[in-house]
Motif scaffolding. Structure first.
Motif, short mmCIF file in Angstrom:
data_model
loop_
_atom_site.label_atom_id
_atom_site.label_comp_id
_atom_site.label_asym_id
_atom_site.label_seq_id
_atom_site.Cartn_x
_atom_site.Cartn_y
_atom_site.Cartn_z
N GLY A 282 -5.58 6.58 -0.98
CA GLY A 282 -6.03 5.28 -0.49
C GLY A 282 -5.39 4.13 -1.25
N GLN A 283 -5.38 4.23 -2.57
CA GLN A 283 -4.78 3.18 -3.38
C GLN A 283 -3.27 3.12 -3.15
OE1 GLN A 283 -5.94 0.75 -4.89
NE2 GLN A 283 -5.26 0.41 -7.01
N ARG A 284 -2.63 4.27 -3.00
CA ARG A 284 -1.19 4.29 -2.77
C ARG A 284 -0.83 3.56 -1.47
NH1 ARG A 284 -0.46 9.24 -3.47
NH2 ARG A 284 -0.50 10.02 -1.33
N THR A 285 -1.61 3.79 -0.40
CA THR A 285 -1.35 3.13 0.88
C THR A 285 -1.47 1.62 0.75
OG1 THR A 285 -2.16 5.05 2.11
CG2 THR A 285 -2.11 2.94 3.27
N LYS A 286 -2.51 1.16 0.06
CA LYS A 286 -2.69 -0.28 -0.13
C LYS A 286 -1.54 -0.88 -0.92
CE LYS A 286 -7.76 0.13 -0.25
NZ LYS A 286 -8.96 -0.02 -1.11
N VAL A 287 -1.16 -0.21 -2.00
CA VAL A 287 -0.10 -0.73 -2.87
C VAL A 287 1.22 -0.79 -2.12
CG1 VAL A 287 1.30 -0.19 -4.90
CG2 VAL A 287 -1.19 -0.05 -5.03
N LEU A 288 1.54 0.26 -1.36
CA LEU A 288 2.80 0.26 -0.61
C LEU A 288 2.81 -0.84 0.45
CD1 LEU A 288 3.36 4.10 -0.15
CD2 LEU A 288 4.79 2.52 -1.48
N THR A 289 1.66 -1.09 1.07
CA THR A 289 1.58 -2.18 2.06
C THR A 289 1.88 -3.52 1.40
OG1 THR A 289 -0.06 -0.99 3.37
CG2 THR A 289 0.05 -3.37 3.66
N LEU A 290 1.28 -3.77 0.25
CA LEU A 290 1.47 -5.05 -0.43
C LEU A 290 2.88 -5.20 -0.98
CD1 LEU A 290 -1.98 -5.12 -2.24
CD2 LEU A 290 -1.21 -6.73 -0.50
N MET A 291 3.49 -4.10 -1.41
CA MET A 291 4.84 -4.17 -1.94
C MET A 291 5.87 -4.50 -0.86
SD MET A 291 4.86 -1.03 -4.73
CE MET A 291 6.55 -1.37 -5.26
N GLY A 292 5.46 -4.39 0.43
CA GLY A 292 6.36 -4.73 1.52
C GLY A 292 6.46 -6.21 1.79
N PHE A 293 5.63 -7.03 1.12
CA PHE A 293 5.65 -8.47 1.33
C PHE A 293 6.34 -9.18 0.16
CE2 PHE A 293 1.81 -7.16 3.71
CZ PHE A 293 2.16 -7.63 4.97
N ASN A 294 6.86 -10.36 0.46
CA ASN A 294 7.44 -11.21 -0.59
C ASN A 294 6.35 -11.60 -1.58
OD1 ASN A 294 8.40 -13.43 -2.10
ND2 ASN A 294 9.79 -14.02 -0.46
N PRO A 295 6.57 -11.40 -2.88
CA PRO A 295 5.51 -11.73 -3.88
C PRO A 295 5.07 -13.19 -3.83
CG PRO A 295 7.25 -10.41 -4.88
CD PRO A 295 7.74 -10.79 -3.52
N GLY A 296 5.95 -14.09 -3.37
CA GLY A 296 5.59 -15.50 -3.32
C GLY A 296 4.98 -15.93 -2.01
N SER A 297 4.67 -14.99 -1.14
CA SER A 297 4.09 -15.30 0.16
C SER A 297 2.61 -14.95 0.19
CB SER A 297 4.82 -14.52 1.26
OG SER A 297 4.53 -13.13 1.13
N ALA A 298 1.96 -15.34 1.28
CA ALA A 298 0.54 -15.02 1.43
C ALA A 298 0.31 -13.51 1.42
CB ALA A 298 0.01 -15.63 2.73
N GLY A 299 1.22 -12.76 2.04
CA GLY A 299 1.09 -11.30 2.04
C GLY A 299 1.18 -10.70 0.66
N GLY A 300 2.02 -11.31 -0.19
CA GLY A 300 2.15 -10.81 -1.55
C GLY A 300 0.99 -11.19 -2.45
N LEU A 301 0.24 -12.24 -2.05
CA LEU A 301 -0.87 -12.71 -2.88
C LEU A 301 -2.21 -12.11 -2.48
CD1 LEU A 301 -0.15 -16.56 -3.09
CD2 LEU A 301 0.19 -14.86 -4.88
N MET A 302 -2.32 -11.67 -1.22
CA MET A 302 -3.63 -11.30 -0.70
C MET A 302 -4.17 -10.01 -1.32
SD MET A 302 -2.62 -9.80 3.07
CE MET A 302 -1.64 -8.30 3.24
N GLY A 303 -5.47 -9.91 -1.29
CA GLY A 303 -6.13 -8.65 -1.59
C GLY A 303 -6.49 -7.98 -0.28
N VAL A 304 -6.43 -6.67 -0.26
CA VAL A 304 -6.67 -5.95 1.00
C VAL A 304 -8.07 -5.36 1.07
CG1 VAL A 304 -4.24 -5.45 1.41
CG2 VAL A 304 -5.59 -3.88 0.01
N ASP A 305 -8.89 -5.64 0.09
CA ASP A 305 -10.28 -5.18 0.11
C ASP A 305 -11.18 -6.36 0.46
OD1 ASP A 305 -9.77 -2.49 -0.66
OD2 ASP A 305 -9.43 -3.17 -2.72
N PHE A 306 -11.81 -6.31 1.60
CA PHE A 306 -12.70 -7.39 2.05
C PHE A 306 -13.68 -6.79 3.05
CE2 PHE A 306 -8.91 -7.26 4.66
CZ PHE A 306 -9.39 -7.33 5.96
#
Length: 461
Positions: A282-306
């Motif tokens: 579960g953690q690996r899937t979340k991390v890989l999803t976030l690593m696909g976004f630019n770190p300086g973008s909203a996708g790179g900043l967001m948390g996926v737990d809500f």
């Protein structure tokens, strides 16, 4: 026994109610040493204490230079520190070369001039002098002088103006000092600090100091993960890189996915995939999803737990879900994402709105049906402007079909937009400018005079 340390702290030089004497270490060092008849023997070169957990460390003896060798003088032989010459109560001196025993701390060699952690102010300070206080037949290390001489205009000088010494209970001493680590471990106060405070200390610590601080927090895996979340990504990566792949994965598994993704992104390329492979699925899937976004973008900043719930859900059910979400970031729980039948974002219900509404009302009735939202490619500066303009604590991130992907919290955007060296800046002083409580009037039992083996000792013949 030495007096137990209260959780309160003292405001300055010790002034026990019984008028106990206080002498500074600097007044003892290099003091001439004489036998009972007044014949010169040598000079005092150090003072030895034994660590006693949270108690004030009792003085067990002196180190003196006699006939060009360092020898041990039991404290029972130095019955009085009065006068320019320290006269021994015994006619005999053991001339065997001094050897340190486990748990013994040499005040000049190990503490004086070295760094300690002021736990109340959460900063490293340097011990400029040490105060020894007499209780009953014994002496204890009672307080530490941390004021920089000749620099009254400095920040630390201003904070400690009019008070030269702070209670020993204020400090985490001997950080990075391997010879006393085992004696200090059980009484460490570092674990009582907040994760962000520990992270601040690590940012300013030497390599040895960092290692000891990390050893303390490692005993609490959740605290350890929280501390790594608070560290700057480059610092966290450097500290993690010293560990095995399994050890890194164990820490990252407990971290928020966005922070874990940032940490992995800073690791050397050769270590990223092995660490990812060891993460829980579960953690690996979340991390890989976030690593696909630019770190300086909203996708790179967001948390996926809500929390996201259908619009027909009752307010009472939503509050129960918030109450049960103990593993989610608290900031992410300040709102609930409200979804339509197709899973698209229909609105956002703030926690305040939920608390103020009737339990049987539906989320559709209490949510903001036109919430501010951003796409994953939105620049972080634009996100910050939107959150400031609309006074938002959180903002949802949605895909092109308006399906929620994650949530950006105000602390995420603050951390991303502050100057890169913000953690290395001088921390703001705590609300109370000094150390709040004074234990000088508390009842303190007299310290027993001890030998090097911890048993009571008597003056020599």
């Amino acid at each position: 026994m030495a007096p137990a340390v209260s959780e309160a702290v003292s405001l300055g030089p010790p002034a026990p109610a019984d008028g106990a004497r206080v002498i500074r270490l600097s007044e003892l060092l290099r003091r001439p040493l004489a036998d009972r008849g007044g014949e010169s023997l040598g000079r005092v070169t150090d003072v030895i204490v034994r660590l006693r957990g949270a108690d004030y460390p009792p003085v067990i003896g002196l180190v003196a230079k006699v006939n060009r060798r360092q020898v041990f003088i039991p404290i029972a032989q130095a019955a009085s520190f009065d006068g320019a010459v320290l006269k021994l109560a015994s006619a005999k001196v053991d001339l065997r070369h001094f050897e340190r025993r486990d748990g013994e701390v040499l005040l000049r060699a190990d503490v004086l001039g070295h760094r300690l952690i002021d736990v109340h102010a959460v900063r490293f300070v340097r011990a400029r002098d040490l105060d020894l206080a007499q209780y009953g037949d014994g002496w204890v290390l009672r307080s530490v002088d941390v004021r920089r001489p000749g620099r009254l205009g400095s920040a630390l000088g201003r904070r400690h103006a009019g008070r030269t010494s702070l209670d020993w209970a204020v400090f985490e001493p001997l950080i990075g000092h391997t010879l006393s680590a085992s004696a200090r471990g059980s009484a460490a106060r570092i674990g009582r600090l907040k994760p962000a405070q520990i992270a601040d200390l690590l940012e300013n610590a030497s390599k040895q100091e960092q290692q000891e601080i990390l050893d303390h927090v490692h005993a609490d895996p959740e605290l350890e993960a929280d501390v790594f979340e608070e560290l700057a990504e480059d610092r966290a990566a450097r500290l993690l890189d010293a560990r095995t792949d399994g050890e890194i994965a164990a820490v990252l598994a407990r971290m928020r996915a966005d922070d874990a993704a940032d940490a992995i992104g800073e690791l050397p390329q050769r270590r990223r995939q092995p660490v990812l492979d060891l993460l829980p699925a579960g953690q690996r899937t979340k991390v890989l999803t976030l690593m696909g976004f630019n770190p300086g973008s909203a996708g790179g900043l967001m948390g996926v737990d809500f929390i996201a719930m259908p619009a027909a859900t009752s307010v009472g059910q939503a509050l129960s879900a918030v109450r049960a979400a103990r593993t989610l970031q608290p900031e992410a729980l300040t709102s609930v994402q409200v979804l339509d039948e197709s899973g698209r974002l229909r609105g956002v219900a703030t926690l305040v709105a939920l608390v103020q509404a009737e339990p049987n009302a539906s989320l559709a009735e209490v949510c903001d049906t036109d919430p501010v939202r951003v796409g994953p490619d939105t620049d972080m500066v634009d996100v910050a402007v939107l959150m400031a303009d609309h006074n938002l604590i959180t903002v949802p991130v949605v895909d092109g079909g308006d399906h929620p992907l994650g949530v950006i919290t105000v602390d995420d955007i603050l951390e991303a937009t502050l100057p890169q060296d913000w953690r290395r800046r001088e921390p703001a002083p705590p609300p109370s400018a000094g150390h709040p409580a004074d234990v000088r009037g508390s009842a303190i039992p007299p310290a027993a005079r001890e030998g090097r083996d911890g048993t009571p000792s008597e003056p020599g013949p």
